[in-house]
Enzyme design. Structure first.
Site, PDB file in Angstrom:
ATOM      1  N   LYS A 268       0.825  -1.207   0.000  1.00  0.00           N
ATOM      2  CA  LYS A 268       0.000   0.000   0.000  1.00  0.00           C
ATOM      3  C   LYS A 268       0.866   1.267   0.000  1.00  0.00           C
ATOM      4  O   LYS A 268       2.073   1.202   0.266  1.00  0.00           O
ATOM      5  CB  LYS A 268      -0.942  -0.048   1.217  1.00  0.00           C
ATOM      6  CG  LYS A 268      -1.940  -1.220   1.161  1.00  0.00           C
ATOM      7  CD  LYS A 268      -2.917  -1.187   2.334  1.00  0.00           C
ATOM      8  CE  LYS A 268      -3.928  -2.330   2.240  1.00  0.00           C
ATOM      9  NZ  LYS A 268      -4.976  -2.230   3.298  1.00  0.00           N
TER      10      LYS A 268
ATOM     11  N   TYR B 158     -12.197  -2.973  -4.100  1.00  0.00           N
ATOM     12  CA  TYR B 158     -12.765  -2.913  -2.750  1.00  0.00           C
ATOM     13  C   TYR B 158     -14.291  -2.844  -2.764  1.00  0.00           C
ATOM     14  O   TYR B 158     -14.897  -2.403  -1.789  1.00  0.00           O
ATOM     15  CB  TYR B 158     -12.179  -1.721  -1.989  1.00  0.00           C
ATOM     16  CG  TYR B 158     -10.801  -1.978  -1.404  1.00  0.00           C
ATOM     17  CD1 TYR B 158     -10.560  -3.097  -0.590  1.00  0.00           C
ATOM     18  CD2 TYR B 158      -9.747  -1.097  -1.624  1.00  0.00           C
ATOM     19  CE1 TYR B 158      -9.301  -3.330  -0.040  1.00  0.00           C
ATOM     20  CE2 TYR B 158      -8.486  -1.325  -1.071  1.00  0.00           C
ATOM     21  CZ  TYR B 158      -8.266  -2.444  -0.279  1.00  0.00           C
ATOM     22  OH  TYR B 158      -7.029  -2.664   0.276  1.00  0.00           O
TER      23      TYR B 158
ATOM     24  N   PHE C 131     -15.525   3.025   6.578  1.00  0.00           N
ATOM     25  CA  PHE C 131     -14.106   3.203   6.241  1.00  0.00           C
ATOM     26  C   PHE C 131     -13.839   3.196   4.738  1.00  0.00           C
ATOM     27  O   PHE C 131     -12.702   3.390   4.313  1.00  0.00           O
ATOM     28  CB  PHE C 131     -13.241   2.144   6.939  1.00  0.00           C
ATOM     29  CG  PHE C 131     -13.518   0.708   6.540  1.00  0.00           C
ATOM     30  CD1 PHE C 131     -12.945   0.173   5.393  1.00  0.00           C
ATOM     31  CD2 PHE C 131     -14.316  -0.109   7.332  1.00  0.00           C
ATOM     32  CE1 PHE C 131     -13.187  -1.141   5.017  1.00  0.00           C
ATOM     33  CE2 PHE C 131     -14.564  -1.429   6.977  1.00  0.00           C
ATOM     34  CZ  PHE C 131     -14.002  -1.938   5.806  1.00  0.00           C
TER      35      PHE C 131
ATOM     36  N   ARG D 201      -1.411 -14.149   3.833  1.00  0.00           N
ATOM     37  CA  ARG D 201      -2.288 -13.591   4.879  1.00  0.00           C
ATOM     38  C   ARG D 201      -1.637 -13.780   6.254  1.00  0.00           C
ATOM     39  O   ARG D 201      -1.713 -12.904   7.117  1.00  0.00           O
ATOM     40  CB  ARG D 201      -3.666 -14.256   4.846  1.00  0.00           C
ATOM     41  CG  ARG D 201      -4.474 -13.999   3.599  1.00  0.00           C
ATOM     42  CD  ARG D 201      -5.093 -12.636   3.522  1.00  0.00           C
ATOM     43  NE  ARG D 201      -6.096 -12.404   4.539  1.00  0.00           N
ATOM     44  CZ  ARG D 201      -6.895 -11.329   4.564  1.00  0.00           C
ATOM     45  NH1 ARG D 201      -6.776 -10.386   3.615  1.00  0.00           N
ATOM     46  NH2 ARG D 201      -7.766 -11.165   5.501  1.00  0.00           N
TER      47      ARG D 201
ATOM     48  N   THR E  98      -6.019  -7.544  10.200  1.00  0.00           N
ATOM     49  CA  THR E  98      -6.225  -6.202   9.659  1.00  0.00           C
ATOM     50  C   THR E  98      -5.737  -5.087  10.580  1.00  0.00           C
ATOM     51  O   THR E  98      -5.134  -4.120  10.118  1.00  0.00           O
ATOM     52  CB  THR E  98      -7.738  -6.003   9.375  1.00  0.00           C
ATOM     53  OG1 THR E  98      -8.201  -7.123   8.601  1.00  0.00           O
ATOM     54  CG2 THR E  98      -8.002  -4.720   8.621  1.00  0.00           C
TER      55      THR E  98
ATOM     56  N   ARG F  87       2.207  -6.501   9.450  1.00  0.00           N
ATOM     57  CA  ARG F  87       1.393  -5.455  10.083  1.00  0.00           C
ATOM     58  C   ARG F  87       1.773  -5.284  11.547  1.00  0.00           C
ATOM     59  O   ARG F  87       1.820  -4.155  12.061  1.00  0.00           O
ATOM     60  CB  ARG F  87      -0.090  -5.802   9.918  1.00  0.00           C
ATOM     61  CG  ARG F  87      -0.580  -5.635   8.482  1.00  0.00           C
ATOM     62  CD  ARG F  87      -1.903  -6.316   8.235  1.00  0.00           C
ATOM     63  NE  ARG F  87      -2.514  -5.929   6.958  1.00  0.00           N
ATOM     64  CZ  ARG F  87      -3.622  -6.479   6.474  1.00  0.00           C
ATOM     65  NH1 ARG F  87      -4.231  -7.441   7.149  1.00  0.00           N
ATOM     66  NH2 ARG F  87      -4.120  -6.080   5.315  1.00  0.00           N
TER      67      ARG F  87
ATOM     68  N   ASN G  45      -2.241  -0.187   6.870  1.00  0.00           N
ATOM     69  CA  ASN G  45      -1.706  -1.449   7.363  1.00  0.00           C
ATOM     70  C   ASN G  45      -0.823  -2.161   6.343  1.00  0.00           C
ATOM     71  O   ASN G  45      -0.699  -3.385   6.353  1.00  0.00           O
ATOM     72  CB  ASN G  45      -2.853  -2.346   7.867  1.00  0.00           C
ATOM     73  CG  ASN G  45      -3.843  -2.659   6.761  1.00  0.00           C
ATOM     74  OD1 ASN G  45      -3.673  -2.233   5.623  1.00  0.00           O
ATOM     75  ND2 ASN G  45      -4.861  -3.425   7.090  1.00  0.00           N
TER      76      ASN G  45
ATOM     77  N   HIS H 141      -2.009  -5.488   1.197  1.00  0.00           N
ATOM     78  CA  HIS H 141      -3.230  -6.228   0.860  1.00  0.00           C
ATOM     79  C   HIS H 141      -2.818  -7.598   0.343  1.00  0.00           C
ATOM     80  O   HIS H 141      -1.850  -7.704  -0.406  1.00  0.00           O
ATOM     81  CB  HIS H 141      -4.026  -5.517  -0.243  1.00  0.00           C
ATOM     82  CG  HIS H 141      -5.078  -6.425  -0.839  1.00  0.00           C
ATOM     83  ND1 HIS H 141      -6.310  -6.587  -0.261  1.00  0.00           N
ATOM     84  CD2 HIS H 141      -5.029  -7.283  -1.908  1.00  0.00           C
ATOM     85  CE1 HIS H 141      -7.000  -7.485  -0.963  1.00  0.00           C
ATOM     86  NE2 HIS H 141      -6.239  -7.922  -1.959  1.00  0.00           N
TER      87      HIS H 141
ATOM     88  N   GLU I   2      -9.327 -10.706  -8.127  1.00  0.00           N
ATOM     89  CA  GLU I   2      -8.396  -9.578  -8.002  1.00  0.00           C
ATOM     90  C   GLU I   2      -7.272  -9.652  -9.050  1.00  0.00           C
ATOM     91  O   GLU I   2      -6.833  -8.624  -9.565  1.00  0.00           O
ATOM     92  CB  GLU I   2      -7.809  -9.557  -6.586  1.00  0.00           C
ATOM     93  CG  GLU I   2      -8.874  -9.241  -5.536  1.00  0.00           C
ATOM     94  CD  GLU I   2      -8.406  -9.452  -4.104  1.00  0.00           C
ATOM     95  OE1 GLU I   2      -7.234  -9.847  -3.894  1.00  0.00           O
ATOM     96  OE2 GLU I   2      -9.219  -9.228  -3.179  1.00  0.00           O
TER      97      GLU I   2
END
Ligand SMILES: Nc1nc2c(ncn2[C@@H]2O[C@H](COP(=O)(O)OP(=O)(O)O)[C@@H](O)[C@H]2O)c(=O)[nH]1
Ligand SMILES: [Mg+2]
Length: 136
Positions: free
Chosen positions: A10, A51, A59, A87, A93, A104, A114, A117, A128
């Protein structure tokens, strides 16, 4: 079970110079391979598609604005159970709740910012990957 997953580093990760650190963690997992990698700015349409499941949540708008606030690094990673595995490397998250040792948990404090993704299921990965790397 070899899989493919979409990873986005990100804008906070890029701004803070954590790209190498995060990619290094992914690269060091035995047998996983990065098969596509690109620095790019995300337009509104791409973010709305990506998203879409969160549209309407409180959010959502600030998340989309944040994701458009600077370049991201988009990667395709392939390998054994890589969807679950990335993950796990990322952590949950909320970076404060994420265990130290996770990406994270080690680098984040703010839920929105964070760092990473990663697709959360085979269905999400397929959807995706089509958005970010069509035709691959
Ligand atoms: N500010 C804020 N951001 C959130 C919240 N939940 C999710 N986000 C952001 O929206 C992204 C997508 O949410 P989600 O798919 O639930 O989490 P992820 O799959 O762990 O990335 C997260 O990575 C955060 O950047 C929240 O409660 N507050
Ligand atoms: Mg998600």
């Amino acid at each position: 079970m070899s899989q493919r997953t979409l990873v986005l580093l990100k804008p906070d990760a890029v701004r803070r110079g954590l790209v190498g650190e995060i990619i290094g963690r992914i690269e060091r997992k035995a047998g996983w391979r990065i098969t596509a990698l690109e620095l790019r700015e995300l337009d509104q349409e791409t973010l709305e598609q990506h998203y879409g499941e969160h549209r309407g949540k409180p959010f959502y708008e600030p998340l989309v604005a944040f994701m458009a606030s600077g370049p991201v690094v988009a990667l395709v990673v392939e390998g054994e159970r890589v969807i679950e595995g990335v993950r796990a490397l990322a952590g949950p998250t909320d970076p404060i709740a994420a265990a130290p040792g996770s990406i994270r948990g080690d680098y984040g404090t703010i839920v929105r910012e964070n760092l990473i993704h990663a697709s959360d299921s085979e269905e999400s990965a397929e959807r995706e990957l089509k958005i970010f790397f069509p035709g691959r």
